[in-house]
Design an enzyme around this catalytic site. Structure first.
Site, PDB file in Angstrom:
ATOM      1  N   SER A 137       0.822  -1.211   0.000  1.00  0.00           N
ATOM      2  CA  SER A 137       0.000   0.000   0.000  1.00  0.00           C
ATOM      3  C   SER A 137       0.855   1.261   0.000  1.00  0.00           C
ATOM      4  O   SER A 137       1.952   1.292   0.568  1.00  0.00           O
ATOM      5  CB  SER A 137      -0.903   0.010   1.235  1.00  0.00           C
ATOM      6  OG  SER A 137      -1.572   1.250   1.364  1.00  0.00           O
ATOM      7  N   TYR A 161      -2.589   5.641  -4.020  1.00  0.00           N
ATOM      8  CA  TYR A 161      -3.476   6.784  -3.859  1.00  0.00           C
ATOM      9  C   TYR A 161      -2.835   7.949  -4.604  1.00  0.00           C
ATOM     10  O   TYR A 161      -1.603   8.093  -4.588  1.00  0.00           O
ATOM     11  CB  TYR A 161      -3.615   7.185  -2.386  1.00  0.00           C
ATOM     12  CG  TYR A 161      -4.343   6.199  -1.501  1.00  0.00           C
ATOM     13  CD1 TYR A 161      -5.727   6.175  -1.448  1.00  0.00           C
ATOM     14  CD2 TYR A 161      -3.628   5.332  -0.684  1.00  0.00           C
ATOM     15  CE1 TYR A 161      -6.393   5.292  -0.604  1.00  0.00           C
ATOM     16  CE2 TYR A 161      -4.288   4.445   0.160  1.00  0.00           C
ATOM     17  CZ  TYR A 161      -5.668   4.433   0.199  1.00  0.00           C
ATOM     18  OH  TYR A 161      -6.317   3.564   1.021  1.00  0.00           O
ATOM     19  N   THR A 187      -6.617   3.088  -6.133  1.00  0.00           N
ATOM     20  CA  THR A 187      -7.778   3.171  -5.260  1.00  0.00           C
ATOM     21  C   THR A 187      -8.627   4.365  -5.656  1.00  0.00           C
ATOM     22  O   THR A 187      -8.141   5.502  -5.697  1.00  0.00           O
ATOM     23  CB  THR A 187      -7.355   3.270  -3.789  1.00  0.00           C
ATOM     24  OG1 THR A 187      -6.724   2.042  -3.412  1.00  0.00           O
ATOM     25  CG2 THR A 187      -8.552   3.498  -2.882  1.00  0.00           C
ATOM     26  N   LYS A 277      -9.417  -0.101  -8.100  1.00  0.00           N
ATOM     27  CA  LYS A 277      -9.801  -0.697  -6.812  1.00  0.00           C
ATOM     28  C   LYS A 277     -10.829   0.194  -6.112  1.00  0.00           C
ATOM     29  O   LYS A 277     -10.574   1.369  -5.852  1.00  0.00           O
ATOM     30  CB  LYS A 277      -8.565  -0.833  -5.920  1.00  0.00           C
ATOM     31  CG  LYS A 277      -8.840  -1.355  -4.516  1.00  0.00           C
ATOM     32  CD  LYS A 277      -7.563  -1.383  -3.694  1.00  0.00           C
ATOM     33  CE  LYS A 277      -7.813  -1.915  -2.288  1.00  0.00           C
ATOM     34  NZ  LYS A 277      -8.645  -1.003  -1.479  1.00  0.00           N
ATOM     35  N   HIS A 301     -13.731  -1.140   0.271  1.00  0.00           N
ATOM     36  CA  HIS A 301     -12.584  -0.798   1.120  1.00  0.00           C
ATOM     37  C   HIS A 301     -12.691  -1.513   2.468  1.00  0.00           C
ATOM     38  O   HIS A 301     -12.363  -0.967   3.519  1.00  0.00           O
ATOM     39  CB  HIS A 301     -12.518   0.718   1.324  1.00  0.00           C
ATOM     40  CG  HIS A 301     -11.123   1.255   1.447  1.00  0.00           C
ATOM     41  ND1 HIS A 301     -10.543   2.041   0.481  1.00  0.00           N
ATOM     42  CD2 HIS A 301     -10.190   1.125   2.406  1.00  0.00           C
ATOM     43  CE1 HIS A 301      -9.321   2.379   0.858  1.00  0.00           C
ATOM     44  NE2 HIS A 301      -9.092   1.826   2.027  1.00  0.00           N
TER      45      HIS A 301
END
Length: 405
Positions: A137, A161, A187, A277, A301
Protein backbone atom coordinates in the site's frame (compact mmCIF):
# COMPACT_ATOMS: atom_id res chain seq x y z
CA UNK A 1 -23.40 -57.60 29.82
CA UNK A 2 -19.95 -56.04 29.32
CA UNK A 3 -16.98 -58.41 29.46
CA UNK A 4 -13.94 -56.64 30.86
CA UNK A 5 -10.26 -57.46 30.39
CA UNK A 6 -6.86 -56.06 31.20
CA UNK A 7 -5.40 -53.89 28.40
CA UNK A 8 -2.39 -55.25 26.58
CA UNK A 9 0.94 -53.34 26.98
CA UNK A 10 0.99 -52.53 23.24
CA UNK A 11 -2.44 -50.91 23.56
CA UNK A 12 -1.31 -48.84 26.52
CA UNK A 13 1.76 -47.65 24.64
CA UNK A 14 -0.45 -46.19 21.92
CA UNK A 15 -2.76 -44.47 24.42
CA UNK A 16 0.02 -43.09 26.60
CA UNK A 17 2.24 -41.90 23.78
CA UNK A 18 2.98 -38.21 24.56
CA UNK A 19 2.09 -35.57 22.00
CA UNK A 20 5.04 -33.69 20.45
CA UNK A 21 6.15 -30.84 22.70
CA UNK A 22 6.36 -27.40 21.07
CA UNK A 23 8.75 -25.24 23.04
CA UNK A 24 7.96 -22.05 21.18
CA UNK A 25 4.91 -20.33 22.67
CA UNK A 26 3.96 -18.64 19.40
CA UNK A 27 4.01 -21.95 17.54
CA UNK A 28 1.85 -23.52 20.25
CA UNK A 29 -0.74 -20.76 19.92
CA UNK A 30 -0.80 -20.86 16.14
CA UNK A 31 -1.03 -24.64 15.93
CA UNK A 32 -4.27 -24.52 17.90
CA UNK A 33 -5.74 -21.91 15.54
CA UNK A 34 -7.94 -23.77 13.09
CA UNK A 35 -9.73 -20.82 11.51
CA UNK A 36 -9.34 -17.13 10.77
CA UNK A 37 -11.79 -16.55 13.63
CA UNK A 38 -9.31 -18.28 15.96
CA UNK A 39 -6.51 -16.01 14.70
CA UNK A 40 -8.74 -12.99 15.26
CA UNK A 41 -9.26 -14.04 18.89
CA UNK A 42 -5.49 -14.43 19.32
CA UNK A 43 -4.87 -11.04 17.72
CA UNK A 44 -7.35 -9.38 20.04
CA UNK A 45 -5.44 -10.70 23.03
CA UNK A 46 -1.97 -9.94 21.67
CA UNK A 47 -2.38 -6.40 20.29
CA UNK A 48 -3.35 -3.16 22.05
CA UNK A 49 -7.00 -2.26 21.64
CA UNK A 50 -6.39 0.71 19.32
CA UNK A 51 -4.22 -1.43 17.04
CA UNK A 52 -6.71 -4.28 16.91
CA UNK A 53 -9.63 -1.92 16.31
CA UNK A 54 -7.78 -0.17 13.49
CA UNK A 55 -7.67 -3.52 11.68
CA UNK A 56 -10.99 -4.93 12.80
CA UNK A 57 -13.13 -1.82 12.50
CA UNK A 58 -15.08 -0.26 9.66
CA UNK A 59 -16.92 2.97 8.93
CA UNK A 60 -20.05 4.26 10.60
CA UNK A 61 -21.85 3.78 13.88
CA UNK A 62 -23.05 0.28 13.09
CA UNK A 63 -20.25 -0.61 10.63
CA UNK A 64 -23.08 -1.72 8.35
CA UNK A 65 -21.12 -2.06 5.10
CA UNK A 66 -18.78 -4.62 6.62
CA UNK A 67 -21.50 -6.39 8.58
CA UNK A 68 -23.73 -6.74 5.52
CA UNK A 69 -20.83 -8.04 3.42
CA UNK A 70 -20.14 -10.79 5.97
CA UNK A 71 -23.82 -11.60 6.34
CA UNK A 72 -24.05 -11.99 2.56
CA UNK A 73 -21.35 -14.66 2.60
CA UNK A 74 -23.20 -16.37 5.44
CA UNK A 75 -26.39 -16.45 3.35
CA UNK A 76 -24.71 -18.43 0.58
CA UNK A 77 -25.69 -22.04 0.02
CA UNK A 78 -23.47 -24.48 -1.86
CA UNK A 79 -24.81 -27.10 -4.28
CA UNK A 80 -22.33 -30.00 -4.39
CA UNK A 81 -22.13 -32.72 -7.00
CA UNK A 82 -21.31 -36.16 -5.61
CA UNK A 83 -19.65 -39.29 -6.99
CA UNK A 84 -16.87 -37.36 -8.71
CA UNK A 85 -13.20 -38.30 -8.46
CA UNK A 86 -11.69 -35.56 -6.28
CA UNK A 87 -8.58 -37.46 -5.24
CA UNK A 88 -6.50 -34.68 -6.82
CA UNK A 89 -7.66 -31.07 -6.46
CA UNK A 90 -5.73 -28.15 -7.97
CA UNK A 91 -6.25 -24.64 -6.59
CA UNK A 92 -3.98 -23.08 -9.21
CA UNK A 93 -5.38 -20.36 -11.42
CA UNK A 94 -4.36 -17.36 -13.51
CA UNK A 95 -4.75 -13.82 -12.19
CA UNK A 96 -4.13 -10.95 -14.62
CA UNK A 97 -2.28 -13.17 -17.03
CA UNK A 98 0.10 -14.79 -14.55
CA UNK A 99 -0.12 -17.99 -12.50
CA UNK A 100 -1.17 -18.06 -8.86
CA UNK A 101 -1.19 -21.09 -6.60
CA UNK A 102 -4.49 -19.94 -5.09
CA UNK A 103 -7.53 -18.03 -6.35
CA UNK A 104 -6.83 -15.29 -3.82
CA UNK A 105 -4.24 -12.58 -3.29
CA UNK A 106 -3.16 -10.64 -0.20
CA UNK A 107 -4.66 -7.17 -0.27
CA UNK A 108 -2.84 -3.90 0.42
CA UNK A 109 -3.20 -2.64 4.00
CA UNK A 110 -2.03 0.57 5.61
CA UNK A 111 0.28 0.97 8.59
CA UNK A 112 1.08 -2.75 8.60
CA UNK A 113 4.08 -2.60 10.96
CA UNK A 114 1.73 -1.27 13.62
CA UNK A 115 0.15 -4.73 13.78
CA UNK A 116 3.55 -6.41 14.16
CA UNK A 117 7.03 -5.01 13.75
CA UNK A 118 7.81 -7.52 10.96
CA UNK A 119 5.14 -5.82 8.85
CA UNK A 120 5.05 -6.04 5.06
CA UNK A 121 8.33 -7.94 4.85
CA UNK A 122 6.76 -10.83 6.75
CA UNK A 123 3.73 -10.81 4.47
CA UNK A 124 5.68 -10.78 1.20
CA UNK A 125 7.87 -13.67 2.38
CA UNK A 126 4.76 -15.76 3.01
CA UNK A 127 3.26 -14.72 -0.34
CA UNK A 128 6.48 -15.73 -2.09
CA UNK A 129 6.47 -19.20 -0.50
CA UNK A 130 2.74 -19.65 -1.12
CA UNK A 131 2.96 -18.56 -4.75
CA UNK A 132 0.29 -15.84 -4.50
CA UNK A 133 0.36 -12.08 -5.19
CA UNK A 134 0.73 -9.45 -2.48
CA UNK A 135 0.04 -5.74 -2.84
CA UNK A 136 2.02 -3.06 -0.99
CA UNK A 137 0.00 0.00 0.00
CA UNK A 138 0.94 3.65 -0.50
CA UNK A 139 0.17 3.85 3.23
CA UNK A 140 2.48 0.95 3.96
CA UNK A 141 5.30 1.06 6.48
CA UNK A 142 7.95 -0.59 4.30
CA UNK A 143 9.53 0.97 1.23
CA UNK A 144 8.97 -0.34 -2.27
CA UNK A 145 12.60 -1.40 -2.46
CA UNK A 146 12.76 -3.07 0.96
CA UNK A 147 9.69 -5.16 0.24
CA UNK A 148 11.12 -6.19 -3.11
CA UNK A 149 14.34 -7.26 -1.39
CA UNK A 150 12.40 -9.28 1.21
CA UNK A 151 10.47 -11.16 -1.49
CA UNK A 152 12.57 -11.06 -4.65
CA UNK A 153 10.64 -13.89 -6.34
CA UNK A 154 7.20 -12.92 -5.04
CA UNK A 155 4.58 -11.55 -7.36
CA UNK A 156 4.43 -7.96 -6.18
CA UNK A 157 1.60 -5.48 -6.74
CA UNK A 158 1.51 -1.82 -5.71
CA UNK A 159 -1.55 0.09 -4.53
CA UNK A 160 -1.63 3.81 -5.26
CA UNK A 161 -3.48 6.78 -3.86
CA UNK A 162 -3.10 9.94 -5.92
CA UNK A 163 -1.66 13.02 -4.23
CA UNK A 164 -2.93 16.50 -4.90
CA UNK A 165 0.60 16.88 -6.30
CA UNK A 166 1.09 14.26 -9.03
CA UNK A 167 4.90 14.32 -8.90
CA UNK A 168 5.25 11.98 -5.87
CA UNK A 169 2.90 9.49 -7.51
CA UNK A 170 5.03 9.40 -10.67
CA UNK A 171 8.12 8.82 -8.53
CA UNK A 172 6.43 5.86 -6.79
CA UNK A 173 5.45 4.40 -10.15
CA UNK A 174 9.00 4.61 -11.44
CA UNK A 175 10.37 2.98 -8.29
CA UNK A 176 7.78 0.18 -8.44
CA UNK A 177 8.60 -0.51 -12.09
CA UNK A 178 12.32 -0.60 -11.31
CA UNK A 179 11.69 -2.99 -8.39
CA UNK A 180 9.74 -5.54 -10.41
CA UNK A 181 6.14 -4.84 -9.41
CA UNK A 182 3.85 -6.07 -12.20
CA UNK A 183 0.42 -4.74 -11.21
CA UNK A 184 -0.86 -1.33 -10.10
CA UNK A 185 -4.04 -0.94 -8.08
CA UNK A 186 -5.45 2.59 -8.21
CA UNK A 187 -7.78 3.17 -5.26
CA UNK A 188 -10.78 5.15 -6.50
CA UNK A 189 -13.11 5.10 -3.46
CA UNK A 190 -11.24 7.46 -1.14
CA UNK A 191 -11.90 11.09 -2.13
CA UNK A 192 -12.18 11.74 1.62
CA UNK A 193 -11.65 9.55 4.66
CA UNK A 194 -14.47 7.38 5.95
CA UNK A 195 -15.84 7.83 9.47
CA UNK A 196 -13.79 5.20 11.31
CA UNK A 197 -15.23 5.77 14.74
CA UNK A 198 -13.22 3.14 16.58
CA UNK A 199 -10.07 5.11 15.74
CA UNK A 200 -11.74 8.28 17.06
CA UNK A 201 -12.83 6.59 20.28
CA UNK A 202 -9.37 5.10 20.81
CA UNK A 203 -7.55 8.33 19.98
CA UNK A 204 -5.38 6.52 17.41
CA UNK A 205 -2.74 8.75 15.86
CA UNK A 206 0.19 8.18 13.52
CA UNK A 207 2.58 7.48 15.11
CA UNK A 208 0.79 6.31 18.30
CA UNK A 209 1.02 8.82 21.13
CA UNK A 210 1.61 7.87 24.76
CA UNK A 211 -1.53 8.94 26.63
CA UNK A 212 -2.94 7.66 29.91
CA UNK A 213 -5.17 5.29 27.91
CA UNK A 214 -2.29 3.92 25.80
CA UNK A 215 -0.05 3.70 28.88
CA UNK A 216 -2.59 1.55 30.72
CA UNK A 217 -3.17 -0.56 27.61
CA UNK A 218 0.58 -0.91 27.23
CA UNK A 219 0.80 -2.47 30.66
CA UNK A 220 -1.41 -5.26 29.33
CA UNK A 221 0.59 -5.65 26.10
CA UNK A 222 4.24 -5.09 27.07
CA UNK A 223 5.64 -7.19 24.21
CA UNK A 224 3.96 -5.00 21.57
CA UNK A 225 5.32 -1.81 23.15
CA UNK A 226 8.77 -3.36 23.57
CA UNK A 227 8.84 -4.16 19.85
CA UNK A 228 7.63 -0.66 18.99
CA UNK A 229 10.32 1.04 21.05
CA UNK A 230 13.25 -1.20 20.10
CA UNK A 231 12.81 -1.42 16.31
CA UNK A 232 12.84 1.11 13.48
CA UNK A 233 10.45 4.04 14.10
CA UNK A 234 6.91 3.35 13.00
CA UNK A 235 6.03 5.62 10.07
CA UNK A 236 4.57 5.59 6.58
CA UNK A 237 7.33 4.66 4.15
CA UNK A 238 5.96 6.57 1.14
CA UNK A 239 4.57 9.65 2.89
CA UNK A 240 6.57 12.47 4.40
CA UNK A 241 3.60 13.95 6.24
CA UNK A 242 2.13 11.69 8.91
CA UNK A 243 1.02 13.82 11.84
CA UNK A 244 -2.41 13.27 13.37
CA UNK A 245 -5.00 10.59 12.67
CA UNK A 246 -5.17 8.44 9.56
CA UNK A 247 -8.29 10.34 8.50
CA UNK A 248 -6.44 13.65 8.89
CA UNK A 249 -3.68 12.36 6.64
CA UNK A 250 -6.08 11.16 3.93
CA UNK A 251 -7.97 14.43 3.84
CA UNK A 252 -4.77 16.49 3.85
CA UNK A 253 -2.68 14.64 1.28
CA UNK A 254 -4.86 12.66 -1.11
CA UNK A 255 -6.71 14.26 -4.02
CA UNK A 256 -10.54 14.45 -3.87
CA UNK A 257 -10.56 15.72 -7.48
CA UNK A 258 -9.40 12.43 -9.05
CA UNK A 259 -11.26 11.63 -12.31
CA UNK A 260 -11.16 9.20 -15.23
CA UNK A 261 -8.51 11.43 -16.79
CA UNK A 262 -6.14 10.37 -13.99
CA UNK A 263 -6.82 6.70 -14.71
CA UNK A 264 -6.05 7.35 -18.36
CA UNK A 265 -2.81 9.11 -17.36
CA UNK A 266 -1.81 6.11 -15.28
CA UNK A 267 -2.59 3.80 -18.17
CA UNK A 268 0.03 5.65 -20.19
CA UNK A 269 2.56 5.73 -17.36
CA UNK A 270 2.25 2.14 -16.10
CA UNK A 271 3.42 -0.72 -18.34
CA UNK A 272 1.93 -3.57 -16.31
CA UNK A 273 -1.60 -4.58 -15.36
CA UNK A 274 -3.82 -1.76 -14.11
CA UNK A 275 -6.65 -2.39 -11.64
CA UNK A 276 -9.31 0.09 -10.51
CA UNK A 277 -9.80 -0.70 -6.81
CA UNK A 278 -13.04 0.35 -5.12
CA UNK A 279 -15.55 0.05 -7.97
CA UNK A 280 -19.08 -0.30 -6.60
CA UNK A 281 -21.43 -0.32 -9.61
CA UNK A 282 -21.82 -1.88 -13.04
CA UNK A 283 -21.74 1.56 -14.65
CA UNK A 284 -18.43 2.50 -13.05
CA UNK A 285 -16.97 -0.88 -13.96
CA UNK A 286 -17.69 -0.13 -17.61
CA UNK A 287 -16.27 3.38 -17.31
CA UNK A 288 -12.92 2.38 -15.81
CA UNK A 289 -12.45 -0.46 -18.30
CA UNK A 290 -13.13 1.94 -21.17
CA UNK A 291 -10.47 4.24 -19.67
CA UNK A 292 -7.85 1.49 -19.75
CA UNK A 293 -8.20 -0.70 -16.64
CA UNK A 294 -7.33 -4.37 -17.09
CA UNK A 295 -9.45 -5.35 -14.10
CA UNK A 296 -11.96 -3.97 -11.66
CA UNK A 297 -11.70 -4.72 -7.96
CA UNK A 298 -15.24 -4.67 -6.59
CA UNK A 299 -14.62 -3.37 -3.11
CA UNK A 300 -16.08 -1.21 -0.36
CA UNK A 301 -12.58 -0.80 1.12
CA UNK A 302 -13.37 -3.47 3.67
CA UNK A 303 -16.39 -1.42 4.71
CA UNK A 304 -14.03 1.34 5.85
CA UNK A 305 -15.23 4.18 3.61
CA UNK A 306 -18.94 4.64 2.83
CA UNK A 307 -21.19 3.01 5.37
CA UNK A 308 -24.20 1.33 3.72
CA UNK A 309 -22.09 0.84 0.59
CA UNK A 310 -23.14 -1.94 -1.80
CA UNK A 311 -22.02 -5.46 -0.96
CA UNK A 312 -19.22 -6.17 -3.47
CA UNK A 313 -20.00 -9.89 -3.73
CA UNK A 314 -23.54 -9.14 -4.89
CA UNK A 315 -22.15 -7.09 -7.80
CA UNK A 316 -19.94 -9.88 -9.14
CA UNK A 317 -22.42 -11.67 -11.46
CA UNK A 318 -23.77 -8.52 -13.12
CA UNK A 319 -20.33 -6.94 -13.57
CA UNK A 320 -18.88 -10.15 -14.98
CA UNK A 321 -21.75 -10.38 -17.47
CA UNK A 322 -21.52 -6.72 -18.51
CA UNK A 323 -17.76 -6.71 -19.03
CA UNK A 324 -18.05 -9.91 -21.08
CA UNK A 325 -14.36 -10.79 -21.00
CA UNK A 326 -13.01 -7.28 -21.61
CA UNK A 327 -11.47 -7.15 -18.13
CA UNK A 328 -11.06 -9.36 -15.08
CA UNK A 329 -13.31 -9.07 -12.05
CA UNK A 330 -11.74 -9.18 -8.60
CA UNK A 331 -13.59 -8.85 -5.30
CA UNK A 332 -12.87 -8.19 -1.62
CA UNK A 333 -14.63 -7.18 1.64
CA UNK A 334 -16.08 -9.62 4.16
CA UNK A 335 -13.98 -12.64 3.16
CA UNK A 336 -13.02 -14.66 6.23
CA UNK A 337 -12.82 -18.26 4.95
CA UNK A 338 -11.60 -20.23 2.00
CA UNK A 339 -15.23 -21.18 1.37
CA UNK A 340 -15.95 -17.48 0.86
CA UNK A 341 -13.20 -17.38 -1.76
CA UNK A 342 -14.65 -20.41 -3.57
CA UNK A 343 -18.12 -18.87 -3.53
CA UNK A 344 -16.81 -15.63 -5.03
CA UNK A 345 -15.09 -17.53 -7.84
CA UNK A 346 -18.20 -19.61 -8.51
CA UNK A 347 -20.28 -16.43 -8.82
CA UNK A 348 -17.92 -15.08 -11.47
CA UNK A 349 -14.91 -13.44 -9.83
CA UNK A 350 -11.52 -14.23 -11.32
CA UNK A 351 -9.90 -13.89 -7.88
CA UNK A 352 -10.55 -12.61 -4.37
CA UNK A 353 -8.41 -10.39 -2.17
CA UNK A 354 -8.12 -10.87 1.60
CA UNK A 355 -6.84 -8.27 4.05
CA UNK A 356 -8.04 -8.59 7.63
CA UNK A 357 -7.60 -12.37 7.54
CA UNK A 358 -3.82 -12.23 7.22
CA UNK A 359 -3.53 -9.16 9.46
CA UNK A 360 -5.11 -11.16 12.28
CA UNK A 361 -2.37 -13.72 11.70
CA UNK A 362 0.29 -11.01 11.66
CA UNK A 363 -0.89 -9.64 14.99
CA UNK A 364 -1.11 -13.15 16.44
CA UNK A 365 2.40 -14.25 15.47
CA UNK A 366 4.27 -12.17 12.91
CA UNK A 367 5.42 -14.02 9.80
CA UNK A 368 4.41 -17.38 11.28
CA UNK A 369 0.94 -16.02 11.93
CA UNK A 370 0.58 -14.82 8.34
CA UNK A 371 1.73 -18.23 7.14
CA UNK A 372 -0.89 -19.86 9.36
CA UNK A 373 -3.63 -17.60 7.94
CA UNK A 374 -2.65 -18.42 4.35
CA UNK A 375 -2.45 -22.13 5.18
CA UNK A 376 -5.92 -22.06 6.75
CA UNK A 377 -7.44 -20.28 3.75
CA UNK A 378 -5.63 -22.54 1.25
CA UNK A 379 -6.78 -25.71 3.01
CA UNK A 380 -10.35 -24.41 3.16
CA UNK A 381 -10.32 -23.60 -0.56
CA UNK A 382 -9.13 -27.11 -1.48
CA UNK A 383 -11.52 -28.81 0.95
CA UNK A 384 -14.52 -26.81 -0.26
CA UNK A 385 -13.71 -27.56 -3.90
CA UNK A 386 -13.44 -31.29 -3.17
CA UNK A 387 -16.72 -31.33 -1.28
CA UNK A 388 -18.38 -29.50 -4.17
CA UNK A 389 -17.12 -32.21 -6.49
CA UNK A 390 -14.73 -30.06 -8.57
CA UNK A 391 -11.01 -30.58 -9.12
CA UNK A 392 -9.95 -27.25 -10.65
CA UNK A 393 -10.82 -23.59 -10.20
CA UNK A 394 -12.13 -23.24 -13.74
CA UNK A 395 -14.80 -25.86 -13.02
CA UNK A 396 -16.53 -23.58 -10.50
CA UNK A 397 -19.82 -22.26 -11.86
CA UNK A 398 -22.76 -20.16 -10.60
CA UNK A 399 -24.72 -23.41 -10.32
CA UNK A 400 -22.49 -24.35 -7.38
CA UNK A 401 -23.79 -21.57 -5.14
CA UNK A 402 -26.91 -19.51 -4.53
CA UNK A 403 -28.15 -16.86 -2.11
CA UNK A 404 -30.63 -18.08 0.47
CA UNK A 405 -33.65 -15.80 0.99
Amino acid sequence: MVHRRLPRPAELRELLRPAPIQLNATDRRLTRAGSIADLRALAQRRAPRAVFDYTDGAAGVGELALRRARETFQRLEFHPSVLNDVSSVSTETTILGKPSAQPFALAPTGFTRMMHTEGECAVVKVAERAGIPYALSTMGTTTIEDMAAAGPDARKWFQLYLWRDRAPAKDLLDRAIASGYDTLLLTVDTPVAGARLRDVHNGLTVPPQLTLRTFLDGALHPRWWFDLLTTEPLAFASLSSSEGTVADLIDRVFDPAITLADLEWLRGAWPGSLVAKGVQSVTDAERVVAAGADAVLLSSHGGRQLDRAPVPLELVPSVREKLDGRAEVLVDTGITTGADVVAAIALGAHAALVGRAYLYGLMAGGERGVARAVRILSDEVARTMALLGVTSVDQLRPAHVSFRP
